[in-house]
Design a protein around this motif. Structure first.
Motif, PDB file in Angstrom:
ATOM      1  N   LEU A  74      10.733 -56.711  13.222  1.00 10.55           N
ATOM      2  CA  LEU A  74      10.381 -55.745  12.185  1.00 10.55           C
ATOM      3  C   LEU A  74      10.298 -56.416  10.817  1.00 10.55           C
ATOM      4  N   ALA A  75      11.198 -57.347  10.559  1.00 11.13           N
ATOM      5  CA  ALA A  75      11.155 -58.077   9.291  1.00 11.13           C
ATOM      6  C   ALA A  75       9.903 -58.937   9.208  1.00 11.13           C
ATOM      7  N   LEU A  76       9.528 -59.557  10.330  1.00  3.51           N
ATOM      8  CA  LEU A  76       8.353 -60.423  10.352  1.00  3.51           C
ATOM      9  C   LEU A  76       7.074 -59.628  10.136  1.00  3.51           C
ATOM     10  N   LEU A  77       6.976 -58.470  10.757  1.00  5.09           N
ATOM     11  CA  LEU A  77       5.755 -57.669  10.671  1.00  5.09           C
ATOM     12  C   LEU A  77       5.629 -56.935   9.344  1.00  5.09           C
ATOM     13  N   ASP A  78       6.738 -56.749   8.642  1.00  3.38           N
ATOM     14  CA  ASP A  78       6.725 -56.007   7.387  1.00  3.38           C
ATOM     15  C   ASP A  78       5.868 -56.746   6.354  1.00  3.38           C
ATOM     16  N   GLY A  79       4.737 -56.168   6.020  1.00  5.89           N
ATOM     17  CA  GLY A  79       3.853 -56.781   5.037  1.00  5.89           C
ATOM     18  C   GLY A  79       2.966 -57.888   5.579  1.00  5.89           C
ATOM     19  N   TYR A  80       3.038 -58.162   6.876  1.00  2.00           N
ATOM     20  CA  TYR A  80       2.202 -59.219   7.443  1.00  2.00           C
ATOM     21  C   TYR A  80       0.736 -58.780   7.425  1.00  2.00           C
ATOM     22  N   PRO A  81      -0.176 -59.584   6.870  1.00  2.00           N
ATOM     23  CA  PRO A  81      -1.564 -59.150   6.695  1.00  2.00           C
ATOM     24  C   PRO A  81      -2.497 -59.508   7.847  1.00  2.00           C
ATOM     25  N   GLY A  82      -2.021 -60.297   8.815  1.00  2.00           N
ATOM     26  CA  GLY A  82      -2.907 -60.805   9.859  1.00  2.00           C
ATOM     27  C   GLY A  82      -3.044 -59.879  11.048  1.00  2.00           C
ATOM     28  N   TYR A  83      -3.525 -60.464  12.137  1.00  2.00           N
ATOM     29  CA  TYR A  83      -3.828 -59.737  13.368  1.00  2.00           C
ATOM     30  C   TYR A  83      -2.556 -59.526  14.175  1.00  2.00           C
ATOM     31  N   LYS A  84      -2.242 -58.287  14.504  1.00  2.00           N
ATOM     32  CA  LYS A  84      -1.012 -57.957  15.234  1.00  2.00           C
ATOM     33  C   LYS A  84      -1.384 -57.408  16.607  1.00  2.00           C
ATOM     34  N   PHE A  85      -0.943 -58.096  17.638  1.00  2.00           N
ATOM     35  CA  PHE A  85      -1.296 -57.779  19.025  1.00  2.00           C
ATOM     36  C   PHE A  85      -0.020 -57.491  19.796  1.00  2.00           C
ATOM     37  N   CYS A  86       0.084 -56.306  20.369  1.00  3.47           N
ATOM     38  CA  CYS A  86       1.270 -55.938  21.154  1.00  3.47           C
ATOM     39  C   CYS A  86       0.939 -55.919  22.636  1.00  3.47           C
ATOM     40  N   ASP A  87       1.722 -56.634  23.411  1.00  3.73           N
ATOM     41  CA  ASP A  87       1.592 -56.668  24.866  1.00  3.73           C
ATOM     42  C   ASP A  87       2.746 -55.852  25.450  1.00  3.73           C
ATOM     43  N   VAL A  88       2.434 -54.667  25.945  1.00  5.26           N
ATOM     44  CA  VAL A  88       3.460 -53.785  26.494  1.00  5.26           C
ATOM     45  C   VAL A  88       3.886 -54.291  27.870  1.00  5.26           C
ATOM     46  N   ASN A  89       5.196 -54.411  28.076  1.00  6.66           N
ATOM     47  CA  ASN A  89       5.757 -54.835  29.369  1.00  6.66           C
ATOM     48  C   ASN A  89       6.870 -53.866  29.751  1.00  6.66           C
TER      49      ASN A  89
END
Length: 227
Positions: A74-89
């Protein structure tokens, strides 16, 4: 040639172990052991800054089974401007639907298999094209993401983005085992996307590599980059 300076070490924890049992069709059922070093991912301020300069962040619901990892992610993604890809497992017993929905909603694009697709919606699994397309559209709306990619095993893959569907058949292969095929699909898809490929071409690249891995023994068979 891969960058390795962000690889962390936990001297008191072993590298993760997943015990796989292969059925007659080459599909794997996993026993993912705890504790594992990958359950305790932390980043210093400088490492966090370096990670945020990445072109893409790929994260999964399974790796977020520990509170430590969830906080770091959550800290890493906060304000991250790039491409965010979630792989659900969704692998029992680490298959909280509520948690998977919450994490997937942080992404731009979400990838899951058809079983996970219907589980995320709380619906009974259906195999018709119409039902799968409706589920992919509804899943994107539920999560608030722009696109959803659904792997369909031997039937190929389905994608939904901005009201449009793309369906492509699987690349024919004699399955040896499916270990690593899903991760190979993800890697090829993200790589193609970052190289400027459209949704259809990204899916085709992902299907090719996923089928290649499924046709070999083990999760990381050697291959040329254009395989």
């Amino acid at each position: 040639g891969m960058e390795d300076r962000l690889i962390g070490r936990r001297e008191t924890l072993r590298t993760g172990v997943a015990l796989a049992k292969i059925d007659a069709d080459g599909n794997a059922v996993y026993d993912i052991l705890r504790p594992a070093a990958w359950d305790e991912i932390t980043l210093s301020d400088s490492e966090m800054a370096d990670a945020r300069r990445a072109d893409a962040i790929v994260f999964g619901s399974l790796a977020a089974r520990s509170p430590r990892n969830r906080d770091t992610l959550l800290a890493l993604l906060d304000g991250y401007p790039g491409y965010k890809f979630c792989d659900v497992n969704l692998r029992a017993p680490y298959d909280s639907i509520e948690r998977a929905r919450r994490l997937a909603g942080l992404a731009v694009l979400v990838k899951l298999n058809d079983d996970e697709l219907f589980r995320m919606l709380g619906r009974k699994r259906e195999s018709s094209r119409k039902a799968r397309e409706a589920a992919a559209r509804d899943c994107a709306a539920l999560l608030g993401v722009s696109a959803v990619v659904v792997t369909l095993g031997g039937e190929g893959a389905l994608a939904y983005r901005d009201g449009q569907f793309v369906t492509r058949p699987a690349v024919p292969v004699d399955v040896v085992d499916t270990i690593g095929a899903g991760d190979a699909f993800t890697a090829a898809f993200v790589d193609a996307h970052l190289c400027g490929a459209g949704l259809e071409d990204s899916i085709l690249a992902a299907l090719r590599l996923g089928s290649f891995v499924a046709g070999r023994s083990g999760a990381q068979p050697k291959h040329e980059t254009d395989a």
